[in-house]
Design a protein around this motif. Structure first.
Motif, PDB file in Angstrom:
ATOM      1  N   UNK A   4       0.827  -1.215   0.000  1.00 33.26           N
ATOM      2  CA  UNK A   4       0.000   0.000   0.000  1.00 33.26           C
ATOM      3  C   UNK A   4       0.857   1.258   0.000  1.00 33.26           C
ATOM      4  N   UNK A   5       1.935   1.241   0.784  1.00 30.28           N
ATOM      5  CA  UNK A   5       2.824   2.412   0.866  1.00 30.28           C
ATOM      6  C   UNK A   5       3.509   2.688  -0.473  1.00 30.28           C
ATOM      7  N   UNK A   6       3.793   1.647  -1.238  1.00 32.64           N
ATOM      8  CA  UNK A   6       4.418   1.818  -2.553  1.00 32.64           C
ATOM      9  C   UNK A   6       3.381   2.256  -3.587  1.00 32.64           C
ATOM     10  N   UNK A   7       2.155   1.737  -3.453  1.00 35.67           N
ATOM     11  CA  UNK A   7       1.117   1.972  -4.462  1.00 35.67           C
ATOM     12  C   UNK A   7       0.409   3.318  -4.305  1.00 35.67           C
ATOM     13  N   UNK A   8       0.117   3.710  -3.085  1.00 33.20           N
ATOM     14  CA  UNK A   8      -0.702   4.902  -2.857  1.00 33.20           C
ATOM     15  C   UNK A   8      -0.153   6.177  -3.505  1.00 33.20           C
ATOM     16  N   UNK A   9       1.161   6.483  -3.397  1.00 36.08           N
ATOM     17  CA  UNK A   9       1.654   7.739  -3.972  1.00 36.08           C
ATOM     18  C   UNK A   9       1.556   7.795  -5.502  1.00 36.08           C
ATOM     19  N   UNK A  10       1.423   6.652  -6.163  1.00 35.43           N
ATOM     20  CA  UNK A  10       1.463   6.641  -7.637  1.00 35.43           C
ATOM     21  C   UNK A  10       0.233   5.968  -8.235  1.00 35.43           C
ATOM     22  N   UNK A  11      -0.831   5.775  -7.447  1.00 37.73           N
ATOM     23  CA  UNK A  11      -1.951   4.971  -7.939  1.00 37.73           C
ATOM     24  C   UNK A  11      -2.685   5.641  -9.095  1.00 37.73           C
ATOM     25  N   UNK A  12      -2.481   6.952  -9.287  1.00 33.30           N
ATOM     26  CA  UNK A  12      -3.142   7.654 -10.396  1.00 33.30           C
ATOM     27  C   UNK A  12      -2.349   7.579 -11.703  1.00 33.30           C
ATOM     28  N   UNK A  13      -1.195   6.958 -11.665  1.00 33.01           N
ATOM     29  CA  UNK A  13      -0.358   6.868 -12.873  1.00 33.01           C
ATOM     30  C   UNK A  13      -1.097   6.106 -13.974  1.00 33.01           C
TER      31      UNK A  13
END
Length: 482
Positions: A51-60
C-alpha cells in the motif's frame, strides 16, 4: 522509464502477494498450530508495504513498455522473494538466518527446489504448505514471463513461436492481449494442478500431501513434505503419476494452449522441440536403466522404477527423488547433472537452457561441418520445415556464450568460498538450471554451505529463472539512458 508505473505495479504485486500468506494461516488454524500469528504478521507487513508503494502513484496512467517490463520482471522475483522470506525468518520452529530464509524463499519462487531446511517430517503442516505454495506461484509466474516478456529479448526460445503465441508485442508496449493470454494459461496451469492432485490422492497419498506435491510437480519445483522426498511414500502409482505430470509440465505451455483451444494434439506431434525432448528422455532412461541393472545396483523392476523417475525428475529440472542418484555407478550422477543443462522446452516451467536452444546449437554445428565441405553453399538451419532466421541463431549462440561465461564465473566464486570442486560445480549447475539436488556437501541439502556461497547460488537461481539476459540487460548503462 516510467518509474511511477513500475512502482504502481510493484505495489499491486505486493498487495496481491500478501494474500498468499493467508492460506498457510488457515492451514495452521485447521491443524491447531501456533504459526497462525506469524503468517498473519507477514500478511500485514506485506500488505502495508504494498500500500505504501502503491498509494503515492496509484493515479499513474502510463503503459508499461519494454524496459519497464524487464525491470518489473526482475523485481517480481527479488522483491517477492524478500517478502516471502519474512514468515520463514520469523518462524521459531525453523530458526533460519536472513540468508537462509531468503535462499529458501527464492528457491521456492524460482522453482529451484534447493533447500536449507532439515527435519521436514516433523515440521508443522502450515510451513510445509507454504513452501509448496511458493513454488506453485513461481511456476505460474514463469509461464507468464515466457509468453509476455521473453519474446522481447529475441534470444531464441519463445520467439520461435511468436507468430502463434497469443499475447506477443504490439509496438513496444505490453498489450492487453497479455492479460487474456495469462488468464488462459492460468486455467491450464490450474487444471493440470487439480488433475494431478486428484490422481495422487486416488493413488494413495493423503489429501494434504496430494495437494502439496501437485503444487511442486506442475511447477517443476521439487520441494517435498518429506526428507526422503517422493520415495518416502513408497507408492509406485503416485511415482508414475508424478512422472507423467513432470513430462507434461516440461512441454511448452503454448502448445498446451493450442491443444486446448483446437481440441487437438497435432501440435505436440509436429513440434521439433517436443520430438527432441522425448528423444532425450527416452534414450537417457534406456541408458540409465541398463547401467543400473547390469551393475547389479537394483533388480530390473527397481532399475526401471528408479531410473525412469530420476531421469525425468532431473531432465525436467524438478528435483524430486525416489533414490539417491549421487551414489549411482559409472557416470550416471554426472550424466544426469549434465542433462539438466538442456532442461525442458521453452515456455515451460522447467529450467535449464531449454531444449530448443540445444537443438539449434546442434543443428548449427552440423551446418558448420557441411560448410567446410561446401563453403559456397547456402544451408539454412531448420526446425521441422521452417528455416530459422540467422538473427535467432546468433541470439542463441549469444545466450549460450553468456551462459558458459557466467557459469565459469559463478563456479570460481563458489570455490573461493571454500567449497570443494565437486560441490562448487554441482551446486552452481543445479541452481543456474533451477534443478535443486546437487552432489558433494549439498547432496542432502544446502544448509552446511557458507553464507557467501548461498548468496552466489541465489544469484545463480535468479539468472537461470530469468534466462540470463532479462537480468543482465538491467546491468547495462544503455538500459538506464533516456
Amino acid at each position: 522509464m516510467h518509474f511511477s508505473t513500475i512502482s504502481k505495479v510493484l505495489g499491486i504485486l505486493l498487495m496481491l502477494f500478501s494474500i498468499t500468506q493467508l492460506p498457510p494461516a488457515i492451514v495452521a488454524q485447521i491443524y491447531g498450530e501456533k504459526e497462525v500469528a506469524v503468517f498473519l504478521d507477514a500478511f500485514l507487513i506485506t500488505l502495508i508495504s504494498g500500500c505504501c508503494i502503491w498509494l503515492p502513484v496509484f493515479r499513474s496512467k502510463n503503459e508499461l513498455r519494454t524496459r519497464d517490463g524487464f525491470l518489473v520482471t526482475v523485481l517480481f522475483w527479488t522483491v517477492l522473494a524478500s517478502f516471502g522470506a519474512i514468515p520463514l525468518y520469523l518462524l521459531d520452529s525453523l530458526n533460519l538466518s536472513i540468508t537462509d530464509a531468503f535462499f529458501e524463499s527464492l528457491s521456492g519462487l524460482t522453482t529451484t527446489g534447493a533447500t536449507v531446511i532439515t527435519g521436514l517430517d516433523h515440521l508443522p503442516k502450515s510451513i510445509l504448505f507454504y513452501r509448496q505454495q511458493l513454488q506453485w506461484l513461481g511456476g505460474m509466474g514463469i509461464i507468464v514471463l515466457a509468453v509476455a516478456i521473453l519474446p522481447m529479448l529475441g534470444i531464441g526460445g519463445m520467439q520461435l513461436y511468436r507468430a502463434e503465441t497469443p499475447g506477443p508485442i504490439k509496438d513496444t508496449k505490453l498489450t492487453p492481449r497479455i492479460t487474456e493470454t495469462a488468464k488462459a494459461l492460468w486455467y491450464i496451469y490450474l487444471s493440470l494442478t487439480v488433475t494431478c492432485c486428484i490422481a495422487l490422492w486416488l493413488a494413495g497419498m493423503d489429501l494434504f500431501n496430494a495437494i502439496c506435491h501437485s503444487f511442486s510437480t506442475v511447477a517443476i519445483g521439487g520441494f517435498s513434505t518429506r526428507d526422503g522426498s517422493v520415495g518416502d511414500f513408497d507408492l509406485v502409482g503416485a511415482e508414475f503419476i508424478i512422472v507423467i505430470f513432470m513430462i507434461i509440465s516440461g512441454i511448452n505451455f503454448a502448445l498446451h494452449f493450442f491443444a486446448w483451444r483446437h481440441r487437438s494434439i497435432k501440435h505436440y506431434l509436429s513440434d521439433p522441440e517436443v520430438k527432441a525432448y522425448f528423444f532425450v528422455l527416452a534414450s537417457t532412461c534406456l541408458i540409465t536403466v541398463l547401467i543400473l541393472f547390469t551393475t547389479n545396483s537394483y533388480d530390473f523392476a527397481h532399475s526401471l522404477r528408479y531410473g525412469i523417475f530420476e531421469v525425468v525428475s532431473v531432465a525436467t529440472t524438478t528435483g524430486f527423488g525416489t533414490a539417491d542418484f549421487s551414489v549411482w555407478p559409472v557416470f550416471l550422477p554426472y550424466m544426469l547433472l549434465w542433462l539438466s543443462f538442456a532442461g525442458g522446452c521453452a515456455g515451460s516451467t522447467a529450467g535449464g537452457m531449454k531444449m530448443v536452444r540445444v537443438l539449434l546449437i546442434f543443428k548449427q554445428g552440423l551446418r558448420e561441418i557441411k560448410l567446410l565441405l561446401h563453403p559456397n553453399a547456402i544451408i539454412p538451419v531448420k526446425l521441422g520445415s521452417n528455416a530459422i532466421p540467422e538473427r535467432v541463431i546468433e541470439a542463441v549462440w549469444g545466450f549460450f556464450s553468456a551462459y558458459v561465461f557466467l557459469f565459469i564465473a559463478l563456479f570460481l566464486a563458489n570455490v573461493a568460498t571454500g567449497l570443494d570442486l565437486k560441490t562448487a560445480f554441482s551446486t552452481v549447475a543445479s541452481c543456474i538450471n533451477n534443478l535443486g539436488p546437487a552432489l558433494g556437501e549439498a547432496t542432502v541439502n544446502y544448509s552446511n554451505l557458507p553464507d557467501a556461497s548461498k548468496w552466489i547460488l541465489s544469484f545463480a537461481m535468479l539468472l537461470g529463472r530469468l534466462e540470463i539476459f532479462t537480468l543482465l540487460v538491467l546491468l547495462t548503462p544503455t538500459f538506464w539512458r533516456r
